[in-house]
Design a protein around this motif. Sequence first.
Motif, short mmCIF file in Angstrom:
data_model
loop_
_atom_site.label_atom_id
_atom_site.label_comp_id
_atom_site.label_asym_id
_atom_site.label_seq_id
_atom_site.Cartn_x
_atom_site.Cartn_y
_atom_site.Cartn_z
N ILE A 121 9.55 -8.70 4.77
CA ILE A 121 8.30 -9.28 4.23
C ILE A 121 7.75 -10.46 5.04
O ILE A 121 6.68 -10.97 4.74
N ILE A 122 8.49 -10.86 6.08
CA ILE A 122 8.01 -11.99 6.89
C ILE A 122 6.68 -11.64 7.55
O ILE A 122 6.51 -10.59 8.14
N GLY A 123 5.73 -12.55 7.41
CA GLY A 123 4.42 -12.32 8.00
C GLY A 123 3.51 -11.46 7.14
O GLY A 123 2.35 -11.23 7.48
N LYS A 124 4.03 -10.98 6.00
CA LYS A 124 3.21 -10.10 5.15
C LYS A 124 2.84 -10.74 3.82
O LYS A 124 1.97 -10.24 3.12
N THR A 125 3.54 -11.82 3.46
CA THR A 125 3.28 -12.42 2.16
C THR A 125 2.40 -13.65 2.28
O THR A 125 2.45 -14.38 3.27
N GLU A 126 1.61 -13.86 1.27
CA GLU A 126 0.82 -15.08 1.15
C GLU A 126 1.77 -16.25 0.89
O GLU A 126 1.62 -17.34 1.46
N MET A 178 5.63 -13.05 -3.35
CA MET A 178 7.00 -12.63 -3.70
C MET A 178 7.50 -13.60 -4.77
O MET A 178 7.72 -14.77 -4.49
N ILE A 179 7.62 -13.09 -5.99
CA ILE A 179 7.98 -14.00 -7.09
C ILE A 179 9.38 -13.74 -7.63
O ILE A 179 9.89 -14.52 -8.42
N GLY A 180 10.00 -12.65 -7.19
CA GLY A 180 11.34 -12.33 -7.68
C GLY A 180 12.42 -12.94 -6.80
O GLY A 180 12.15 -13.47 -5.72
N HIS A 181 13.65 -12.85 -7.26
CA HIS A 181 14.79 -13.33 -6.47
C HIS A 181 14.84 -12.57 -5.16
O HIS A 181 14.77 -11.35 -5.14
N THR A 206 -7.22 -0.52 -10.00
CA THR A 206 -8.21 -0.80 -11.05
C THR A 206 -8.40 -2.30 -11.22
O THR A 206 -9.53 -2.80 -11.28
N VAL A 207 -7.28 -3.03 -11.27
CA VAL A 207 -7.38 -4.49 -11.43
C VAL A 207 -8.03 -5.12 -10.20
O VAL A 207 -8.89 -6.00 -10.31
N TYR A 208 -7.64 -4.64 -9.04
CA TYR A 208 -8.25 -5.12 -7.78
C TYR A 208 -9.78 -4.95 -7.84
O TYR A 208 -10.53 -5.86 -7.48
N ASP A 209 -10.21 -3.79 -8.31
CA ASP A 209 -11.65 -3.51 -8.37
C ASP A 209 -12.38 -4.45 -9.34
O ASP A 209 -13.59 -4.62 -9.26
N LEU A 210 -11.61 -5.05 -10.26
CA LEU A 210 -12.21 -5.99 -11.21
C LEU A 210 -12.26 -7.42 -10.66
O LEU A 210 -12.78 -8.32 -11.31
N GLY A 211 -11.68 -7.62 -9.48
CA GLY A 211 -11.83 -8.94 -8.85
C GLY A 211 -10.59 -9.64 -8.32
O GLY A 211 -10.66 -10.28 -7.27
N PRO A 212 -9.46 -9.61 -9.02
CA PRO A 212 -8.29 -10.35 -8.53
C PRO A 212 -7.82 -9.89 -7.14
O PRO A 212 -7.89 -8.71 -6.82
N ARG A 213 -7.38 -10.87 -6.36
CA ARG A 213 -6.87 -10.57 -5.01
C ARG A 213 -5.42 -11.04 -4.83
O ARG A 213 -4.82 -10.79 -3.80
N ASP A 214 -4.89 -11.74 -5.82
CA ASP A 214 -3.51 -12.23 -5.73
C ASP A 214 -2.62 -11.40 -6.64
O ASP A 214 -2.83 -11.36 -7.86
N PHE A 215 -1.64 -10.73 -6.04
CA PHE A 215 -0.73 -9.88 -6.80
C PHE A 215 0.71 -10.33 -6.55
O PHE A 215 1.07 -10.68 -5.42
N GLY A 216 1.52 -10.30 -7.61
CA GLY A 216 2.90 -10.74 -7.51
C GLY A 216 3.86 -9.59 -7.73
O GLY A 216 3.70 -8.80 -8.66
#
Length: 232
Positions: A89-94, A77-80, A45-55
């Motif tokens: 997650i290598i190669g998959k994260t911004e 990736m914002i957590g420890h 739902t949030v994606y459909d409203l525009g944001p493309r960066d998710f943490g």
Amino acid sequence: MMDLQENLQQVEANICKACENAGRKRSDVTLIAVSKTKPIEMLQTVYDLGPRDFGENKVQEMCEKMEVLPKDIRWHMIGHLQTNKVKYIIGKTELIHSVDSLHLAKEIEKQAAKQNVTVSILVEVNIAEEESKFGIHKEETISLIRQIAALPHIQILGLMTIAPFVENPEDNRTYFRQIRQLSVDIDAQNIDNVRMDILSMGMTGDYMVAIEEGATMVRVGTGIFGERHYQK
């Protein structure tokens, strides 16, 4: 059902206001929608409203969501991050925001070299020196950055901090200022392979103050998705 659209509009208005207060452009600030513990439907739902960066905070949860959500999402990736989870997650994260040791950086380097990719990271600084938080102390930051900068498959793009949880966001202004100043000091040293383009600081309670003090990324979860419910 809470109105995610209303929440997002309110956050957006606040970001614009904070940018205006600081004489900055709205385009200077990236909003990261912190979606940890939230179901796929809410993210969509949030994606459909525009944001493309998710943490996300947890590797497994991030990987599960990546599988099913649109491929143009930029995952942060914002957590420890535990070293034994790095390979997933290598190669998959911004961007990995939470690098706080040479040990972790070396594991990222090892896994990135295997896949022949360069991984963008931020160094996490525990600016308020809180016992309960990860991150390195301010005094140790430059020496750690110099060590990580020598690793060829990692690029340091800036700093991240998690400020104390406070009732009054003004109480954190001094910490955001210190991080900003630290980034200026590091930038002035012209270390190879180190840029200080990104300051990831400010969360739901204090992101307006963080933006006024120079944040280029704010991590907003509750402000968009509502309170978190940990029980499954």
